[in-house]
Design a protein around this motif. Structure first.
Motif, mmCIF file in Angstrom:
data_model
loop_
_atom_site.group_PDB
_atom_site.id
_atom_site.type_symbol
_atom_site.label_atom_id
_atom_site.label_comp_id
_atom_site.label_asym_id
_atom_site.label_seq_id
_atom_site.Cartn_x
_atom_site.Cartn_y
_atom_site.Cartn_z
ATOM 1 N N UNK A 35 -12.026 7.358 1.953
ATOM 2 C CA UNK A 35 -12.495 7.103 3.226
ATOM 3 C C UNK A 35 -13.835 7.365 2.835
ATOM 4 N N UNK A 36 -14.796 6.693 3.271
ATOM 5 C CA UNK A 36 -15.533 7.333 3.798
ATOM 6 C C UNK A 36 -16.598 6.394 4.042
ATOM 7 N N UNK A 37 -16.656 7.541 5.382
ATOM 8 C CA UNK A 37 -17.436 6.342 6.585
ATOM 9 C C UNK A 37 -19.183 5.651 6.646
ATOM 10 N N UNK A 78 -9.003 3.911 10.737
ATOM 11 C CA UNK A 78 -7.956 4.300 9.519
ATOM 12 C C UNK A 78 -8.374 5.455 9.068
ATOM 13 N N UNK A 79 -9.347 5.020 9.352
ATOM 14 C CA UNK A 79 -10.480 7.049 8.261
ATOM 15 C C UNK A 79 -10.341 7.835 8.855
ATOM 16 N N UNK A 93 0.814 -1.711 0.029
ATOM 17 C CA UNK A 93 -0.181 -0.065 -0.106
ATOM 18 C C UNK A 93 0.733 0.788 -0.080
ATOM 19 N N UNK A 153 -12.763 1.123 1.042
ATOM 20 C CA UNK A 153 -13.593 2.439 2.253
ATOM 21 C C UNK A 153 -11.866 2.475 2.574
ATOM 22 N N UNK A 154 -11.589 2.116 2.749
ATOM 23 C CA UNK A 154 -10.076 2.571 3.062
ATOM 24 C C UNK A 154 -8.678 2.626 2.376
ATOM 25 N N UNK A 155 -9.295 3.002 0.999
ATOM 26 C CA UNK A 155 -7.955 2.373 0.113
ATOM 27 C C UNK A 155 -8.019 4.855 0.469
ATOM 28 N N UNK A 156 -6.464 4.585 -0.333
ATOM 29 C CA UNK A 156 -6.589 6.243 0.498
ATOM 30 C C UNK A 156 -6.911 6.638 -0.717
ATOM 31 N N UNK A 199 -18.686 2.756 5.088
ATOM 32 C CA UNK A 199 -18.178 1.772 5.623
ATOM 33 C C UNK A 199 -19.201 0.862 7.120
#
Lengths: 639, 628
Positions: free
Chosen positions: B88-90, A311-312, A84, B82-85, B93
């Protein structure tokens, strides 16, 4: 514990007198068994601990294997982070990426291989430990059963003993194989892995481990339930076994009474009980298993949710989250195994208790610590005021104040109605039971003061019921002395009037008898057992109705052969056939355990009492009447 | 058990035959197989009644496997989407978390469903199988039962069914494992064909290793199992013969021999354990290799941007899972092997044809004149060796006939044919004027009763033993019967009277007492024809008298065929039939026969307590050797 030690104390107090009560475990109340089963696991583990090397190595392997297993999520997490990170930076120096991935891949491979090797060792050690303990238990059990006295075997069903020796030893073995090292693996995975993840991220770590208390709780509950259902199930299955065994053994009765439907109904009733118990076991086992799995997955969901949020927020790397999740994935298999571990521990404790129950019984009849070998000088047997009861309570007495003496070359006849105690005398001679009062001596030595081995080698008892082993005729005759040569075997068979019969068999002395071999008639079996008893050349011979199935002519020949062989034996003949014992030097008439008449045949006839009445009954009554024109009843009453 | 065998003579031939009926050698041949289609098909036959439940279970297995497969996918997508750079989206998630919760709920429910349903159904099938065997044994001909030992049948009913239990227990997990395996392969290929192909190439290696491993491993497992049955056999025999062991002072010798067998077993199992464990590091190394491939090849492609990170993570998860089913399937190999061997042995019993079935259209034997007739009956147990030759005689209603003759003369066989325990070879046996083959066996049994030589009792109360299968009989009838045969007095003297439980088949009673109970049992069954096989010996004069009296009561008003050994019984008979070598040599009353000075007179003169043992010495010049 209390009731057990108390009962042992009381019985050992009485042991010197009548020891029939000492092997008590079979009648032990259920509560006591329950206590034993709680301790059984500890005891099994203590036995295992004696194999120090296997145990230490096994534990070490379990710990190491678990650690290697824990390395895997870490490497994978690294790999994800690398990938990553590289992706994010888009700074693509291929060589760097390749090197990082290479090293991780190699580490993963190494960790996997190492985990495999150590798991193999752990499993093998667990299995071998199980088998070794199984071996030890099996030998101890075998040895114990051989030493437990007749009074124990009178009470306990042989089918039950066989089940314990086979299935319960197996239950213990499986517990050792499946449960011990696996529990350690589990503890290391949860403990060390837990420590690591908590250190990595306290909140997430705690969430990852949140399923542990639930699992522990369900495991404890199901263990109790499983123990109970195993115990019940075992009892039901024993009953089912008995029903089937009796049905098959008595198949002619079943057929004669057209009772097939009746027997099937009986089978179905017991079977239904057993099924119910079995189904309950499944319910308990899998419901708890499902609860544990659910708790585990719920924890995983929490990790995903909370971890994802962090993580977010940027408080956690994706790689770290992946590591948490992989860590949990590793726990999946062990969590599923908990059900199995608990089940085999429950079964192991019940089975262990059933085996230990037998192992803990002190045989009622055994050598005194200072027992010496019997020294034969003349071969005189004396009963001195012997009382005996089969019951521990000492009531009712089977023999009261019985006294007599038989010297070498002399014969004592014992006669009396059924239940008068005739066979009891035969059982006391080789000390199958101990007298309640009085004593039995051979050449002045109390038979309780000498070693059993020396006593039994000089006392030969021939019983009415004969047991043949699945072996050749030769093997059966030489049972008491496997070293005996052919000549001695043939001599014994000759004396027992069996030789001619054997010679005519195609396989002669090699012919197999017993379960898988030739079926012998009652008379042939008895003669075979007489030959078996004669082979060791006993100094004292007791015939306990042992010629009942042998015809009178053959019986006479056997007796003549014995006289020829050694005039110096003391002989006791117990029989309901007066013809068998009327030539004895002394005849005692037993009634309700007492000697009520004694003397020679002529004296007793002259006395005109019970013996005379029996004689009249046999001569003029049912069995024997001279055929018109035939000679006087030759076989039986001619001297 | 041998006391139950009708005659000694037959036994020699019978044992020779037993060999192929339930052959232990079969073990050798089939032991090794871990999968046998024929046996599996038979199992499926027993699953049929539970079809609906099993479909439900399969549904659960599929749902369970699907949810197992979905979990890594969900996690993978969480990471990707969701977590890919940058993504990020709550909300997403939350979305993923809900899906995850749903999936694990399905997973738990389906797992419970499959395990409970399959476990319970398996248990039921086992009991069904055991019952089918037991019921089948009830219907098999006596010729089969004579030749087969109870011990061996029991090992099938208990041991083999028990071995199947283990198999069915693991069947649950095996089935799931197999599906999971297939599912994982499918998912991997759908995710990325190239990476999947690369990763799974290690499976080929595994197959090669397994091929090398299989045959020595199979031999080791078979050897261990054989050693185990040797040890258990030795233990059982020693327990059954423990009295003789102690009597003969054989403890030491037996212990040494047992120890040797136990050690052989230990060594054999340890060897087998090595074989089963050696697969673990192999599988684990291959797992490691597969993961290394994923990390290296997958990682390279991620860095190249040709593979999503989530896919790689999913691969990592799946690859770990992939080998779990393989590992547990390997562990189940020996369980499968055992199950196939056990299944074979179980079906072997179930396949023994029922020799004697009611003919189609067989009638009920209703009210009859209780007469018995043999018309030119020839019969034997071994082809070519008849035991009865052209036997003809009849018994009138109410008559008591005594069958007399030396061992092997065919008395027991004659008696057994009246009850149709066996089929005649030639001729006919008639009861109440009807051929026994033309009526149902059940109705024949209501007319023909039997009292056996060896009084066999069951572990139950005295009341239940006397009443036995005449479940309609009242307590009064039972007590009356006991009184009639003179058993009442000793029964009431026992602590619990009629409710006293007989342990170990009445071992706590004397032989005479057991005999009386078996008479009472026959009295309660109340058949008009009675076959009585008198106990040969070992009853004292007191009991003898009681039994003679009881017999008189029992036989009063019935047609009776008595296999007689005792003079008293013989003298009470209306007629005596003397058999020798399966032929009638004489018949008549006691006095008539003595007048004839034939075999009967010779036997009688020899004054044997029983005629059973006479054969060997007497038959030649019997007259001379009988007297001294």
């Amino acid at each position: 514990m209390h009731s057990r030690s108390a009962s042992r104390l009381s019985s050992s107090g009485a042991a010197r007198r009548h020891d029939a009560s000492a092997d008590t475990a079979a009648g032990k109340p259920v509560a006591a068994v329950r206590e034993v089963s709680a301790n059984a696991i500890l005891r099994i583990l203590r036995m295992a601990a004696r194999h120090r090397l296997s145990m230490t190595l096994g534990v070490a392997c379990a710990v190491i294997a678990a650690n290697f297993q824990l390395l895997i999520p870490r490497y994978l997490g690294d790999a994800v982070d690398h990938a990553q990170g590289l992706l994010a930076q888009a700074a693509t120096d291929r060589a760097v990426v390749a090197a990082a991935l290479w090293s991780t891949a190699i580490l993963l491979l190494g960790a996997g291989a190492a985990r495999g090797v150590f798991t193999m060792c752990q499993n093998y050690l667990g299995e071998s430990l199980g088998h070794r303990i199984g071996y030890e238990l099996r030998l101890a059990y075998f040895e114990k059963l051989q030493r437990l006295s007749f009074s124990y075997h009178d009470r306990v069903h042989s089918g039950d003993l066989i089940t314990r020796g086979m299935l319960d030893v197996e239950g213990v073995r499986r517990f050792l194989e499946n449960a011990v090292f696996r529990t350690i693996t589990l503890a290391v995975l949860v403990g060390y892995g837990g420590y690591h993840v908590i250190r990595l991220d306290p909140l997430l770590g705690a969430l990852a481990l949140s399923f542990v208390p639930v699992v522990a709780w369900r495991a404890a509950v199901s263990r109790l339930w499983l123990r109970r259902t195993w115990r019940e199930l075992q009892a039901r299955l024993s009953e089912l076994t008995r029903i089937m065994e009796e049905n098959l053994g008595g198949i002619r009765v079943v057929r004669a009474f057209v009772a097939q439907a009746f027997e099937l109904a009986k089978f179905d009733r017991t079977s239904a009980d057993a099924i119910a118990m079995s189904l309950r076991r499944i319910d308990v086992r899998y419901r708890n298993g499902a609860a544990m799995s659910l708790a585990y997955y719920a924890a995983m969901g929490l990790v995903l949710w909370v971890g994802g949020s962090r993580v977010i927020e940027g408080a956690l790397s994706v790689g770290a989250l992946a590591e948490f999740l992989t860590f949990m994935a590793i726990l999946q298999q062990p969590v599923r195994q908990i059900g199995m571990i608990v089940n085999s521990a429950a079964r192991g404790s019940i089975s262990g208790a059933r085996v230990f129950e037998v192992l803990d019984i002190e045989p009622a009849i055994r050598d005194k610590p200072d027992a010496r070998a019997l020294v034969l000088t003349h071969g005189v047997v004396r009963f001195e005021q012997v009382d005996f009861s089969y019951q521990a309570s000492g009531e009712p007495l089977a023999l009261r104040g019985v006294s007599f003496e038989v010297g070498p070359g002399r014969t004592l006849g014992i006669v009396g109605p059924p239940g008068s105690g005739k066979s009891t005398i035969a059982h006391l001679m080789p000390r199958f039971y101990d007298v309640s009062a009085g004593r039995i001596t051979i050449d002045g030595q109390d038979i309780r003061d000498v070693t059993l081995e020396s006593l039994r080698s000089c006392v030969g008892v021939m019983q009415q019921d004969t047991f043949l082993f699945s072996a050749s005729i030769e093997g059966n005759i030489a049972y008491g002395d496997p070293e005996a040569d052919e000549e001695r075997i043939a001599d014994a068979a000759e004396s027992a009037q069996l030789h001619r019969f054997v010679e005519r068999l195609p396989g002669r002395y090699e012919t197999l008898v017993g379960e898988r071999g030739l079926t012998l008639s009652g008379g042939q079996r008895q003669r075979l057992s007489i030959a078996r008893s004669l082979l060791p050349e006993p100094t004292v011979i007791v015939f306990d109705d042992s010629t009942a199935s042998v015809d009178a002519g053959t019986e006479r020949k056997i007796r003549a052969a014995l006289r020829e062989l050694g005039a110096q034996r003391a002989t006791i003949i117990i029989s309901h056939r007066l013809g068998s014992l009327m030539h004895a030097d002394e005849i005692v008439f037993l009634e309700a355990g007492r000697i009520v008449e004694r003397g020679t045949h002529a004296q007793l006839i002259a006395l005109g009492g019970r013996y005379r009445a029996l004689y009249e009954l046999q001569v003029h009554g049912a069995d024997v009447q001279p055929a018109p024109g035939a000679r006087p009843p030759a076989g039986v009453f001619a001297k | 058990m041998s006391a139950q065998a009708p005659s000694t003579m037959r036994a020699d031939a019978a044992t020779a035959q037993t060999a192929h009926v339930l052959n232990e050698d079969i073990d050798e041949k089939i032991f090794g197989k871990a999968f046998d289609r024929r046996i599996m098909r038979r199992f499926f036959g027993y699953m049929a009644p539970y079809r609906r439940r099993l479909w439900l279970a399969i549904g659960c297995v599929v749902a369970f496997t699907a949810s197992q497969l979905a979990i890594p996918l969900v996690i993978g997508s969480a990471i990707d989407r969701v977590l890919a750079p940058g993504a990020m989206d709550r909300n997403l998630l939350l979305h993923v978390a809900v899906v995850f919760a749903l999936v694990i709920a399905i997973n738990a429910a389906a797992s419970l469903g499959q395990e409970v349903i399959i476990g319970k159904t398996g248990e039921r099938i086992l009991f069904d199988l055991r019952r089918a065997m037991f019921a089948h044994l009830q219907r098999l001909s006596m010729s089969f039962m004579d030749k087969t030992e109870v011990g061996r049948l029991m090992s099938r009913l208990q041991g083999d069914v028990g071995a199947l239990q283990e198999f069915l227990d693991t069947l649950v997990t095996s089935l799931g494992d197999l599906l999971l395996l297939i599912g994982i392969v499918a998912v991997l290929f759908s995710l990325d064909v190239e990476l999947a192909g690369l990763t799974l190439s290690v499976v080929a290696l595994l197959l090669i290793v397994r091929m090398v491993w299989l045959s020595p491993a199979r031999r080791a497992f078979v050897r261990a199992r054989q050693a185990s049955s040797i040890v258990n056999g030795a233990l059982a025999e020693n327990i059954n013969g423990v009295r003789t062991v102690q009597e003969m002072g054989r403890e030491q010798v037996n212990f040494v021999r047992f120890e040797r067998k136990a050690r052989d077993y230990l060594n054999a199992t340890l060897r087998a354990a090595k074989f089963s464990q050696v697969m673990i590091p192999i599988v684990d190394t291959l797992t490691g290799t597969a993961m290394a491939i994923v990390v290296f090849a997958g990682g390279t492609r991620v860095s190249e941007g040709t593979l999503e990170l989530g896919v790689m993570v999913a691969f990592v998860f799946y690859v770990q899972r992939f080998f779990d089913p393989i590992r547990s399937l390997t562990a189940q190999y020996s369980v499968m092997q055992r199950a196939m061997a056990s299944g074979q042995r179980i079906f072997e019993v179930l396949d023994v044809p029922v020799g004697m079935v009611d003919r189609i259209g067989a009638g009920e034997l209703g009210k009859i004149e209780p007469a018995v007739e043999f018309r030119h009956v020839t019969f034997g147990y071994v082809p070519g060796q008849p035991v009865l030759h052209d036997l003809s005689f009849s018994v009138a209603p109410g008559e008591m006939v005594a069958l007399v003759g030396p061992t092997g003369s065919g008395k027991t066989s004659t008696a057994a044919l009246i009850h149709r325990f066996y089929e005649v070879w030639e001729g006919q046996v008639l009861v109440g004027g009807r051929d026994v083959r033309e009526v149902t066996q059940h109705s024949l049994g209501r007319h023909v009763g039997m009292v056996l030589q060896e009084p066999f009792l069951f572990t139950d109360t005295i009341f239940e033993n006397i009443r036995y299968s005449s479940v309609g009989a009242t307590r009064e009838a039972v007590v009356d019967a006991a009184k009639a045969v003179g058993a009442h007095d000793f029964i009431v003297s026992l602590a619990q009277g009629y409710d006293t439980r007989l342990e170990q088949r009445g071992a706590n009673l004397s032989l005479g007492q057991r005999q009386l109970l078996s008479f009472a049992r026959a009295l309660v069954a109340d058949t008009d024809i009675l076959i009585l096989d008198e106990a040969t010996a070992s009853i004292d004069s007191y009991t003898e008298r009681a039994i003679q009296l009881a017999m008189k009561r029992l036989l009063a008003g019935r047609t009776a065929v008595v296999i007689a050994h005792r003079l008293a019984t013989i003298r009470n008979a209306d007629r005596i039939i003397v058999l020798q070598d399966g032929r009638i040599v004489e018949s008549g009353t006691h006095d008539e026969l003595l007048e004839r000075r034939g075999l009967y007179q010779r036997l009688h003169a020899m004054n044997y307590a029983s005629f059973d043992d006479v054969r060997e010495e007497a038959l030649g010049g019997a007259g001379a050797s009988g007297a001294t």
